[in-house]
Motif scaffolding. Sequence first.
Motif, PDB file in Angstrom:
ATOM      1  N   HIS A  10       0.844  -1.190   0.000  1.00 25.03           N
ATOM      2  CA  HIS A  10       0.000   0.000   0.000  1.00 25.03           C
ATOM      3  C   HIS A  10       0.881   1.243   0.000  1.00 25.03           C
ATOM      4  O   HIS A  10       2.089   1.158   0.213  1.00 25.03           O
ATOM      5  CB  HIS A  10      -0.921   0.002   1.233  1.00 25.03           C
ATOM      6  N   ASP A  11       0.255   2.382  -0.214  1.00 22.67           N
ATOM      7  CA  ASP A  11       0.926   3.676  -0.077  1.00 22.67           C
ATOM      8  C   ASP A  11       2.112   3.835  -1.040  1.00 22.67           C
ATOM      9  O   ASP A  11       3.222   4.184  -0.629  1.00 22.67           O
ATOM     10  CB  ASP A  11       1.398   3.842   1.385  1.00 22.67           C
ATOM     11  N   ALA A  12       1.866   3.602  -2.337  1.00 22.36           N
ATOM     12  CA  ALA A  12       2.918   3.816  -3.341  1.00 22.36           C
ATOM     13  C   ALA A  12       3.041   5.311  -3.603  1.00 22.36           C
ATOM     14  O   ALA A  12       2.041   5.996  -3.802  1.00 22.36           O
ATOM     15  CB  ALA A  12       2.549   3.093  -4.628  1.00 22.36           C
ATOM     16  N   LYS A  13       4.246   5.828  -3.551  1.00 20.83           N
ATOM     17  CA  LYS A  13       4.404   7.254  -3.849  1.00 20.83           C
ATOM     18  C   LYS A  13       5.813   7.560  -4.358  1.00 20.83           C
ATOM     19  O   LYS A  13       6.752   6.803  -4.099  1.00 20.83           O
ATOM     20  CB  LYS A  13       4.079   8.126  -2.642  1.00 20.83           C
ATOM     21  N   ASP A  77       3.636  -4.340 -10.714  1.00 19.21           N
ATOM     22  CA  ASP A  77       3.982  -3.246  -9.791  1.00 19.21           C
ATOM     23  C   ASP A  77       5.461  -2.888  -9.920  1.00 19.21           C
ATOM     24  O   ASP A  77       5.844  -1.715  -9.808  1.00 19.21           O
ATOM     25  CB  ASP A  77       3.662  -3.632  -8.338  1.00 19.21           C
ATOM     26  N   PHE A  78       6.292  -3.910 -10.160  1.00 18.62           N
ATOM     27  CA  PHE A  78       7.729  -3.660 -10.342  1.00 18.62           C
ATOM     28  C   PHE A  78       7.946  -2.752 -11.560  1.00 18.62           C
ATOM     29  O   PHE A  78       8.615  -1.719 -11.477  1.00 18.62           O
ATOM     30  CB  PHE A  78       8.449  -5.000 -10.519  1.00 18.62           C
ATOM     31  N   VAL A  79       7.330  -3.132 -12.684  1.00 18.44           N
ATOM     32  CA  VAL A  79       7.514  -2.348 -13.920  1.00 18.44           C
ATOM     33  C   VAL A  79       6.930  -0.937 -13.731  1.00 18.44           C
ATOM     34  O   VAL A  79       7.529   0.061 -14.136  1.00 18.44           O
ATOM     35  CB  VAL A  79       6.872  -3.070 -15.128  1.00 18.44           C
ATOM     36  N   GLU A  80       5.769  -0.876 -13.080  1.00 19.28           N
ATOM     37  CA  GLU A  80       5.138   0.428 -12.850  1.00 19.28           C
ATOM     38  C   GLU A  80       6.037   1.326 -11.997  1.00 19.28           C
ATOM     39  O   GLU A  80       6.118   2.535 -12.232  1.00 19.28           O
ATOM     40  CB  GLU A  80       3.764   0.207 -12.173  1.00 19.28           C
ATOM     41  N   TYR A 124       9.646  -1.108  -0.066  1.00 25.42           N
ATOM     42  CA  TYR A 124      10.235  -1.313  -1.402  1.00 25.42           C
ATOM     43  C   TYR A 124      10.493   0.068  -1.987  1.00 25.42           C
ATOM     44  O   TYR A 124       9.627   0.959  -1.926  1.00 25.42           O
ATOM     45  CB  TYR A 124       9.265  -2.107  -2.290  1.00 25.42           C
ATOM     46  N   TYR A 125      11.673   0.291  -2.501  1.00 25.56           N
ATOM     47  CA  TYR A 125      12.079   1.606  -3.005  1.00 25.56           C
ATOM     48  C   TYR A 125      12.791   1.445  -4.347  1.00 25.56           C
ATOM     49  O   TYR A 125      13.323   0.371  -4.647  1.00 25.56           O
ATOM     50  CB  TYR A 125      13.071   2.268  -2.031  1.00 25.56           C
ATOM     51  N   VAL A 126      12.829   2.512  -5.118  1.00 26.95           N
ATOM     52  CA  VAL A 126      13.667   2.532  -6.321  1.00 26.95           C
ATOM     53  C   VAL A 126      14.418   3.856  -6.327  1.00 26.95           C
ATOM     54  O   VAL A 126      13.801   4.917  -6.154  1.00 26.95           O
ATOM     55  CB  VAL A 126      12.846   2.447  -7.635  1.00 26.95           C
ATOM     56  N   ILE A 127      15.736   3.796  -6.483  1.00 22.94           N
ATOM     57  CA  ILE A 127      16.525   5.011  -6.692  1.00 22.94           C
ATOM     58  C   ILE A 127      17.197   4.892  -8.058  1.00 22.94           C
ATOM     59  O   ILE A 127      17.195   3.806  -8.662  1.00 22.94           O
ATOM     60  CB  ILE A 127      17.577   5.236  -5.572  1.00 22.94           C
ATOM     61  N   ALA A 128      17.746   5.992  -8.553  1.00 21.72           N
ATOM     62  CA  ALA A 128      18.322   5.965  -9.901  1.00 21.72           C
ATOM     63  C   ALA A 128      19.530   6.877  -9.972  1.00 21.72           C
ATOM     64  O   ALA A 128      19.643   7.834  -9.207  1.00 21.72           O
ATOM     65  CB  ALA A 128      17.278   6.419 -10.917  1.00 21.72           C
ATOM     66  N   SER A 129      20.413   6.559 -10.894  1.00 22.40           N
ATOM     67  CA  SER A 129      21.602   7.391 -11.068  1.00 22.40           C
ATOM     68  C   SER A 129      22.064   7.298 -12.530  1.00 22.40           C
ATOM     69  O   SER A 129      22.169   6.193 -13.069  1.00 22.40           O
ATOM     70  CB  SER A 129      22.706   6.859 -10.147  1.00 22.40           C
ATOM     71  N   PRO A 130      22.320   8.446 -13.182  1.00 19.31           N
ATOM     72  CA  PRO A 130      22.813   8.370 -14.559  1.00 19.31           C
ATOM     73  C   PRO A 130      24.156   7.646 -14.594  1.00 19.31           C
ATOM     74  O   PRO A 130      24.986   7.818 -13.701  1.00 19.31           O
ATOM     75  CB  PRO A 130      22.992   9.840 -14.958  1.00 19.31           C
ATOM     76  N   ALA A 131      24.340   6.799 -15.598  1.00 15.62           N
ATOM     77  CA  ALA A 131      25.576   6.024 -15.725  1.00 15.62           C
ATOM     78  C   ALA A 131      26.251   6.378 -17.043  1.00 15.62           C
ATOM     79  O   ALA A 131      25.603   6.359 -18.097  1.00 15.62           O
ATOM     80  CB  ALA A 131      25.260   4.530 -15.677  1.00 15.62           C
ATOM     81  N   GLY A 132      27.542   6.697 -16.966  1.00 12.00           N
ATOM     82  CA  GLY A 132      28.297   7.002 -18.177  1.00 12.00           C
ATOM     83  C   GLY A 132      28.583   5.727 -18.950  1.00 12.00           C
ATOM     84  O   GLY A 132      28.259   4.623 -18.509  1.00 12.00           O
ATOM     85  N   ALA A 133      29.201   5.874 -20.108  1.00  8.78           N
ATOM     86  CA  ALA A 133      29.598   4.702 -20.891  1.00  8.78           C
ATOM     87  C   ALA A 133      30.614   3.917 -20.066  1.00  8.78           C
ATOM     88  O   ALA A 133      31.541   4.504 -19.495  1.00  8.78           O
ATOM     89  CB  ALA A 133      30.199   5.133 -22.208  1.00  8.78           C
ATOM     90  N   TYR A 134      30.442   2.604 -19.976  1.00  6.81           N
ATOM     91  CA  TYR A 134      31.324   1.800 -19.121  1.00  6.81           C
ATOM     92  C   TYR A 134      32.732   1.762 -19.691  1.00  6.81           C
ATOM     93  O   TYR A 134      33.720   1.768 -18.961  1.00  6.81           O
ATOM     94  CB  TYR A 134      30.746   0.379 -18.994  1.00  6.81           C
ATOM     95  N   PHE A 135      32.823   1.718 -21.019  1.00 10.72           N
ATOM     96  CA  PHE A 135      34.123   1.684 -21.697  1.00 10.72           C
ATOM     97  C   PHE A 135      34.190   2.837 -22.684  1.00 10.72           C
ATOM     98  O   PHE A 135      34.005   2.622 -23.884  1.00 10.72           O
ATOM     99  CB  PHE A 135      34.300   0.362 -22.460  1.00 10.72           C
ATOM    100  N   PRO A 136      34.463   4.063 -22.212  1.00 11.68           N
ATOM    101  CA  PRO A 136      34.428   5.198 -23.148  1.00 11.68           C
ATOM    102  C   PRO A 136      35.446   5.054 -24.280  1.00 11.68           C
ATOM    103  O   PRO A 136      35.210   5.522 -25.383  1.00 11.68           O
ATOM    104  CB  PRO A 136      34.740   6.418 -22.269  1.00 11.68           C
ATOM    105  N   GLY A 137      36.549   4.356 -24.018  1.00 12.73           N
ATOM    106  CA  GLY A 137      37.575   4.241 -25.058  1.00 12.73           C
ATOM    107  C   GLY A 137      37.554   2.901 -25.776  1.00 12.73           C
ATOM    108  O   GLY A 137      38.569   2.501 -26.348  1.00 12.73           O
ATOM    109  N   GLY A 138      36.444   2.187 -25.733  1.00 13.58           N
ATOM    110  CA  GLY A 138      36.388   0.848 -26.350  1.00 13.58           C
ATOM    111  C   GLY A 138      36.526  -0.219 -25.282  1.00 13.58           C
ATOM    112  O   GLY A 138      37.165   0.008 -24.250  1.00 13.58           O
ATOM    113  N   VAL A 139      35.946  -1.376 -25.547  1.00 13.62           N
ATOM    114  CA  VAL A 139      35.899  -2.453 -24.550  1.00 13.62           C
ATOM    115  C   VAL A 139      37.307  -2.944 -24.222  1.00 13.62           C
ATOM    116  O   VAL A 139      38.085  -3.259 -25.119  1.00 13.62           O
ATOM    117  CB  VAL A 139      35.053  -3.630 -25.093  1.00 13.62           C
TER     118      VAL A 139
END
Length: 323
Positions: A10-13, A77-80, A124-139
Amino acid sequence: IEWTTEEGWHDAKVVPYGPLVLDPAASVFHYAQEIFEGIKAYRHADSSIWTFRADANGRRLQRSAARLALPELSVDDFVESLKQLVSVDRDWVPSAPETSLYLRPFMIATESFLGVRAAHRVGYYVIASPAGAYFPGGVEPVSIWLSTQYSRAGKGGTGAAKTGGNYAASLLPQEEAYANGCSQVLFLDSVDTTYIEELGGMNVVFVKRDGTLVTPASDSILEGITRDSILQLAEDRGHRVERRRVSLEEWREGVASGEIVEVFACGTAAVVVPIAELKGDGLSIVSPVAGPDSLTLSLRAELTDIQYGRRPDPHGWLTRLDA
Ligand code: PMP
Protein backbone atom coordinates in the motif's frame (compact mmCIF):
# COMPACT_ATOMS: atom_id res chain seq x y z
CA ILE A 1 5.73 1.22 -1.49
CA GLU A 2 5.00 0.03 2.06
CA TRP A 3 4.01 -3.49 3.07
CA THR A 4 2.63 -4.89 6.32
CA THR A 5 1.26 -8.32 7.12
CA GLU A 6 -2.18 -6.75 7.76
CA GLU A 7 -2.43 -4.46 4.73
CA GLY A 8 -0.17 -6.04 2.09
CA TRP A 9 1.35 -3.53 -0.38
CA HIS A 10 0.00 0.00 0.00
CA ASP A 11 0.93 3.68 -0.08
CA ALA A 12 2.92 3.82 -3.34
CA LYS A 13 4.40 7.25 -3.85
CA VAL A 14 7.23 9.16 -5.53
CA VAL A 15 9.06 11.51 -3.17
CA PRO A 16 12.11 13.78 -3.56
CA TYR A 17 15.41 11.96 -3.03
CA GLY A 18 16.58 12.14 0.60
CA PRO A 19 17.44 10.11 3.70
CA LEU A 20 15.21 7.24 4.75
CA VAL A 21 14.23 7.49 8.40
CA LEU A 22 14.45 4.06 10.02
CA ASP A 23 14.35 2.97 13.61
CA PRO A 24 17.76 1.72 14.84
CA ALA A 25 16.01 -1.56 15.68
CA ALA A 26 14.79 -2.03 12.07
CA SER A 27 15.55 -5.67 11.35
CA VAL A 28 17.37 -4.94 8.07
CA PHE A 29 20.24 -3.45 10.12
CA HIS A 30 20.63 -6.56 12.22
CA TYR A 31 19.69 -9.54 10.08
CA ALA A 32 20.28 -8.20 6.55
CA GLN A 33 16.79 -9.06 5.36
CA GLU A 34 17.09 -7.18 2.08
CA ILE A 35 17.13 -7.78 -1.68
CA PHE A 36 17.74 -5.63 -4.73
CA GLU A 37 17.87 -5.47 -8.50
CA GLY A 38 19.98 -3.64 -11.06
CA ILE A 39 18.42 -2.56 -14.36
CA LYS A 40 18.96 0.29 -16.81
CA ALA A 41 16.82 2.77 -18.75
CA TYR A 42 18.11 3.51 -22.26
CA ARG A 43 17.33 6.52 -24.44
CA HIS A 44 16.68 5.67 -28.08
CA ALA A 45 17.48 7.92 -31.06
CA ASP A 46 13.87 9.25 -31.16
CA SER A 47 14.30 10.22 -27.46
CA SER A 48 11.88 7.56 -26.16
CA ILE A 49 12.98 5.72 -22.98
CA TRP A 50 13.07 1.94 -22.69
CA THR A 51 14.18 -0.71 -20.27
CA PHE A 52 15.47 -4.19 -20.95
CA ARG A 53 13.85 -7.43 -19.73
CA ALA A 54 12.00 -5.76 -16.86
CA ASP A 55 9.82 -8.86 -16.50
CA ALA A 56 12.88 -11.07 -15.97
CA ASN A 57 14.25 -8.63 -13.37
CA GLY A 58 10.82 -8.52 -11.70
CA ARG A 59 10.67 -12.32 -11.55
CA ARG A 60 14.19 -12.50 -10.16
CA LEU A 61 13.19 -9.99 -7.46
CA GLN A 62 10.30 -12.35 -6.62
CA ARG A 63 12.67 -15.33 -6.33
CA SER A 64 15.02 -13.29 -4.13
CA ALA A 65 12.04 -12.22 -2.00
CA ALA A 66 10.93 -15.83 -1.55
CA ARG A 67 14.41 -16.89 -0.36
CA LEU A 68 14.75 -13.94 2.02
CA ALA A 69 11.24 -14.40 3.47
CA LEU A 70 10.16 -11.04 2.06
CA PRO A 71 6.74 -10.40 0.47
CA GLU A 72 6.18 -10.87 -3.25
CA LEU A 73 5.82 -7.74 -5.37
CA SER A 74 3.94 -8.33 -8.63
CA VAL A 75 5.89 -7.94 -11.86
CA ASP A 76 3.32 -5.30 -12.94
CA ASP A 77 3.98 -3.25 -9.79
CA PHE A 78 7.73 -3.66 -10.34
CA VAL A 79 7.51 -2.35 -13.92
CA GLU A 80 5.14 0.43 -12.85
CA SER A 81 7.61 1.54 -10.16
CA LEU A 82 10.28 2.02 -12.85
CA LYS A 83 7.86 3.94 -15.08
CA GLN A 84 6.80 6.22 -12.23
CA LEU A 85 10.36 7.05 -11.29
CA VAL A 86 11.53 7.75 -14.84
CA SER A 87 8.48 9.92 -15.53
CA VAL A 88 9.49 12.33 -12.74
CA ASP A 89 12.11 13.84 -15.02
CA ARG A 90 12.63 12.44 -18.51
CA ASP A 91 15.85 14.44 -18.87
CA TRP A 92 17.32 12.22 -16.21
CA VAL A 93 18.06 9.55 -18.80
CA PRO A 94 21.23 10.67 -20.55
CA SER A 95 21.47 10.65 -24.33
CA ALA A 96 25.23 10.39 -25.04
CA PRO A 97 26.29 7.12 -26.71
CA GLU A 98 26.26 4.03 -24.46
CA THR A 99 25.02 5.97 -21.41
CA SER A 100 21.95 5.01 -19.39
CA LEU A 101 20.01 5.66 -16.22
CA TYR A 102 20.88 2.93 -13.72
CA LEU A 103 17.84 1.92 -11.66
CA ARG A 104 18.25 0.28 -8.28
CA PRO A 105 15.03 -1.25 -6.89
CA PHE A 106 15.43 -2.66 -3.37
CA MET A 107 13.34 -4.13 -0.59
CA ILE A 108 14.20 -3.99 3.11
CA ALA A 109 12.75 -5.17 6.42
CA THR A 110 11.74 -1.96 8.22
CA GLU A 111 10.01 -3.45 11.25
CA SER A 112 11.52 -2.50 14.62
CA PHE A 113 11.93 -5.93 16.08
CA LEU A 114 15.06 -7.57 17.46
CA GLY A 115 13.77 -11.14 17.54
CA VAL A 116 15.00 -13.30 14.68
CA ARG A 117 12.00 -13.81 12.41
CA ALA A 118 10.75 -12.49 9.07
CA ALA A 119 9.68 -8.85 9.43
CA HIS A 120 6.01 -7.86 9.44
CA ARG A 121 6.79 -4.44 7.96
CA VAL A 122 8.75 -4.00 4.74
CA GLY A 123 9.57 -1.17 2.35
CA TYR A 124 10.24 -1.31 -1.40
CA TYR A 125 12.08 1.61 -3.00
CA VAL A 126 13.67 2.53 -6.32
CA ILE A 127 16.53 5.01 -6.69
CA ALA A 128 18.32 5.97 -9.90
CA SER A 129 21.60 7.39 -11.07
CA PRO A 130 22.81 8.37 -14.56
CA ALA A 131 25.58 6.02 -15.72
CA GLY A 132 28.30 7.00 -18.18
CA ALA A 133 29.60 4.70 -20.89
CA TYR A 134 31.32 1.80 -19.12
CA PHE A 135 34.12 1.68 -21.70
CA PRO A 136 34.43 5.20 -23.15
CA GLY A 137 37.58 4.24 -25.06
CA GLY A 138 36.39 0.85 -26.35
CA VAL A 139 35.90 -2.45 -24.55
CA GLU A 140 38.97 -3.42 -22.52
CA PRO A 141 39.72 -7.00 -21.45
CA VAL A 142 39.98 -7.55 -17.68
CA SER A 143 42.13 -9.61 -15.36
CA ILE A 144 40.34 -11.48 -12.60
CA TRP A 145 41.50 -12.88 -9.28
CA LEU A 146 40.75 -16.41 -8.07
CA SER A 147 39.62 -16.48 -4.48
CA THR A 148 40.88 -19.73 -2.98
CA GLN A 149 40.25 -18.89 0.66
CA TYR A 150 36.73 -17.48 0.53
CA SER A 151 33.48 -18.49 -1.08
CA ARG A 152 30.59 -16.21 -1.84
CA ALA A 153 27.71 -18.56 -1.12
CA GLY A 154 27.31 -22.00 0.36
CA LYS A 155 25.09 -24.93 -0.55
CA GLY A 156 21.52 -24.19 0.49
CA GLY A 157 22.47 -20.57 1.17
CA THR A 158 21.38 -17.37 -0.53
CA GLY A 159 23.74 -17.47 -3.53
CA ALA A 160 20.95 -17.49 -6.12
CA ALA A 161 19.26 -14.46 -4.54
CA LYS A 162 20.31 -10.88 -5.11
CA THR A 163 20.77 -10.00 -1.46
CA GLY A 164 23.29 -7.76 0.24
CA GLY A 165 24.77 -10.52 2.39
CA ASN A 166 26.26 -12.22 -0.67
CA TYR A 167 28.00 -8.98 -1.58
CA ALA A 168 29.17 -8.44 2.01
CA ALA A 169 30.87 -11.84 1.80
CA SER A 170 32.59 -10.84 -1.43
CA LEU A 171 34.07 -7.52 -0.26
CA LEU A 172 37.20 -8.92 1.40
CA PRO A 173 38.23 -11.13 -1.57
CA GLN A 174 37.34 -8.20 -3.85
CA GLU A 175 39.89 -6.08 -1.96
CA GLU A 176 42.39 -8.91 -2.47
CA ALA A 177 41.61 -8.77 -6.20
CA TYR A 178 42.28 -5.02 -6.34
CA ALA A 179 45.52 -5.43 -4.39
CA ASN A 180 46.64 -7.90 -7.07
CA GLY A 181 45.80 -5.64 -9.98
CA CYS A 182 42.53 -7.38 -10.84
CA SER A 183 39.12 -5.79 -11.20
CA GLN A 184 36.90 -8.72 -10.18
CA VAL A 185 37.12 -11.82 -8.06
CA LEU A 186 36.23 -15.33 -9.28
CA PHE A 187 34.51 -17.67 -6.85
CA LEU A 188 34.60 -21.45 -6.94
CA ASP A 189 31.87 -23.70 -5.51
CA SER A 190 32.01 -24.00 -1.73
CA VAL A 191 31.62 -27.80 -1.56
CA ASP A 192 34.41 -29.12 -3.80
CA THR A 193 36.22 -25.80 -4.49
CA THR A 194 36.64 -27.19 -7.99
CA TYR A 195 33.87 -25.73 -10.12
CA ILE A 196 33.60 -22.18 -11.41
CA GLU A 197 30.70 -20.20 -10.00
CA GLU A 198 30.78 -16.52 -10.98
CA LEU A 199 32.55 -13.22 -10.45
CA GLY A 200 31.67 -10.80 -7.64
CA GLY A 201 29.15 -9.10 -9.93
CA MET A 202 29.15 -10.94 -13.28
CA ASN A 203 28.61 -14.38 -14.81
CA VAL A 204 31.27 -16.22 -16.83
CA VAL A 205 30.97 -17.78 -20.31
CA PHE A 206 33.50 -19.83 -22.32
CA VAL A 207 33.57 -20.03 -26.11
CA LYS A 208 34.91 -23.29 -27.53
CA ARG A 209 36.66 -23.77 -30.85
CA ASP A 210 33.58 -25.39 -32.41
CA GLY A 211 31.47 -22.33 -31.45
CA THR A 212 29.80 -23.93 -28.41
CA LEU A 213 29.21 -21.57 -25.48
CA VAL A 214 29.61 -23.11 -22.03
CA THR A 215 28.54 -21.48 -18.77
CA PRO A 216 28.49 -22.76 -15.19
CA ALA A 217 25.19 -24.19 -13.92
CA SER A 218 24.86 -23.96 -10.15
CA ASP A 219 22.09 -23.34 -7.66
CA SER A 220 24.28 -20.89 -5.73
CA ILE A 221 24.99 -18.28 -8.43
CA LEU A 222 22.92 -15.35 -9.58
CA GLU A 223 21.06 -16.16 -12.79
CA GLY A 224 22.26 -13.19 -14.81
CA ILE A 225 19.84 -11.65 -17.25
CA THR A 226 22.67 -10.44 -19.48
CA ARG A 227 24.05 -13.98 -19.67
CA ASP A 228 20.64 -15.42 -20.50
CA SER A 229 20.19 -12.81 -23.26
CA ILE A 230 23.65 -13.32 -24.76
CA LEU A 231 23.17 -17.08 -24.81
CA GLN A 232 19.78 -16.65 -26.47
CA LEU A 233 21.32 -14.44 -29.19
CA ALA A 234 24.06 -17.05 -29.70
CA GLU A 235 21.43 -19.80 -30.01
CA ASP A 236 19.55 -17.66 -32.53
CA ARG A 237 22.75 -17.67 -34.61
CA GLY A 238 22.90 -21.47 -34.41
CA HIS A 239 25.51 -21.84 -31.65
CA ARG A 240 25.21 -24.68 -29.17
CA VAL A 241 24.87 -23.61 -25.54
CA GLU A 242 25.78 -25.80 -22.57
CA ARG A 243 24.77 -24.92 -19.01
CA ARG A 244 26.73 -27.34 -16.83
CA ARG A 245 29.46 -27.59 -14.22
CA VAL A 246 32.80 -26.25 -15.44
CA SER A 247 35.93 -26.96 -13.42
CA LEU A 248 38.93 -24.69 -13.10
CA GLU A 249 40.90 -27.56 -14.64
CA GLU A 250 38.69 -27.54 -17.73
CA TRP A 251 39.44 -23.82 -18.15
CA ARG A 252 43.18 -24.36 -17.72
CA GLU A 253 43.36 -27.35 -20.07
CA GLY A 254 40.95 -25.82 -22.57
CA VAL A 255 43.09 -22.70 -22.95
CA ALA A 256 46.31 -24.76 -23.12
CA SER A 257 44.96 -27.07 -25.83
CA GLY A 258 43.25 -24.34 -27.84
CA GLU A 259 39.83 -25.89 -27.16
CA ILE A 260 38.68 -22.69 -25.40
CA VAL A 261 39.10 -19.71 -27.73
CA GLU A 262 37.38 -16.88 -25.83
CA VAL A 263 36.31 -16.26 -22.22
CA PHE A 264 34.04 -13.42 -21.18
CA ALA A 265 32.16 -12.04 -18.19
CA CYS A 266 28.72 -10.47 -18.45
CA GLY A 267 26.36 -8.35 -16.36
CA THR A 268 24.08 -5.33 -16.61
CA ALA A 269 26.77 -2.74 -15.79
CA ALA A 270 29.52 -3.66 -18.27
CA VAL A 271 27.33 -5.84 -20.56
CA VAL A 272 30.12 -8.14 -21.84
CA VAL A 273 33.84 -7.96 -21.00
CA PRO A 274 36.54 -10.26 -22.39
CA ILE A 275 38.59 -11.95 -19.66
CA ALA A 276 42.28 -11.80 -20.53
CA GLU A 277 43.73 -13.49 -17.51
CA LEU A 278 42.84 -15.40 -14.36
CA LYS A 279 45.36 -14.97 -11.55
CA GLY A 280 45.54 -16.48 -8.09
CA ASP A 281 47.95 -17.92 -5.59
CA GLY A 282 50.56 -19.37 -7.89
CA LEU A 283 48.09 -19.64 -10.75
CA SER A 284 47.87 -17.84 -14.07
CA ILE A 285 45.63 -18.73 -16.99
CA VAL A 286 46.12 -16.34 -19.87
CA SER A 287 43.12 -16.54 -22.18
CA PRO A 288 43.24 -15.61 -25.86
CA VAL A 289 42.45 -11.91 -26.32
CA ALA A 290 39.04 -11.40 -27.93
CA GLY A 291 39.78 -9.48 -31.12
CA PRO A 292 37.42 -7.18 -33.03
CA ASP A 293 36.03 -10.16 -34.98
CA SER A 294 35.46 -12.27 -31.86
CA LEU A 295 32.11 -13.80 -30.95
CA THR A 296 32.43 -12.02 -27.59
CA LEU A 297 32.44 -8.54 -29.11
CA SER A 298 29.94 -9.32 -31.84
CA LEU A 299 27.39 -10.65 -29.33
CA ARG A 300 28.06 -7.60 -27.16
CA ALA A 301 27.36 -5.29 -30.10
CA GLU A 302 24.17 -7.17 -31.00
CA LEU A 303 22.85 -6.94 -27.44
CA THR A 304 23.65 -3.23 -26.99
CA ASP A 305 22.13 -2.50 -30.43
CA ILE A 306 18.87 -4.08 -29.21
CA GLN A 307 19.01 -2.21 -25.89
CA TYR A 308 19.52 1.16 -27.61
CA GLY A 309 16.94 0.47 -30.32
CA ARG A 310 19.51 0.34 -33.12
CA ARG A 311 18.24 -3.02 -34.34
CA PRO A 312 14.95 -4.91 -34.01
CA ASP A 313 14.03 -6.57 -30.72
CA PRO A 314 13.10 -10.09 -31.88
CA HIS A 315 12.32 -11.45 -28.40
CA GLY A 316 10.21 -8.52 -27.15
CA TRP A 317 12.77 -7.70 -24.47
CA LEU A 318 12.19 -3.94 -24.36
CA THR A 319 9.49 -2.14 -22.34
CA ARG A 320 8.76 1.53 -22.91
CA LEU A 321 9.03 3.49 -19.67
CA ASP A 322 7.93 6.97 -20.74
CA ALA A 323 4.55 6.26 -22.33
N1 PMP B 1 26.36 -12.36 -10.68
C1 PMP B 1 26.36 -11.44 -9.69
C2 PMP B 1 26.85 -11.82 -8.35
C3 PMP B 1 25.88 -10.13 -9.94
O1 PMP B 1 25.87 -9.20 -8.98
C4 PMP B 1 25.42 -9.79 -11.24
C5 PMP B 1 24.94 -8.40 -11.54
N2 PMP B 1 23.57 -8.25 -11.25
C6 PMP B 1 25.44 -10.79 -12.23
C7 PMP B 1 25.92 -12.06 -11.91
C8 PMP B 1 24.93 -10.52 -13.62
O2 PMP B 1 23.54 -10.37 -13.61
P1 PMP B 1 22.79 -9.43 -14.65
O3 PMP B 1 23.24 -9.85 -15.99
O4 PMP B 1 21.34 -9.71 -14.43
O5 PMP B 1 23.17 -8.03 -14.33
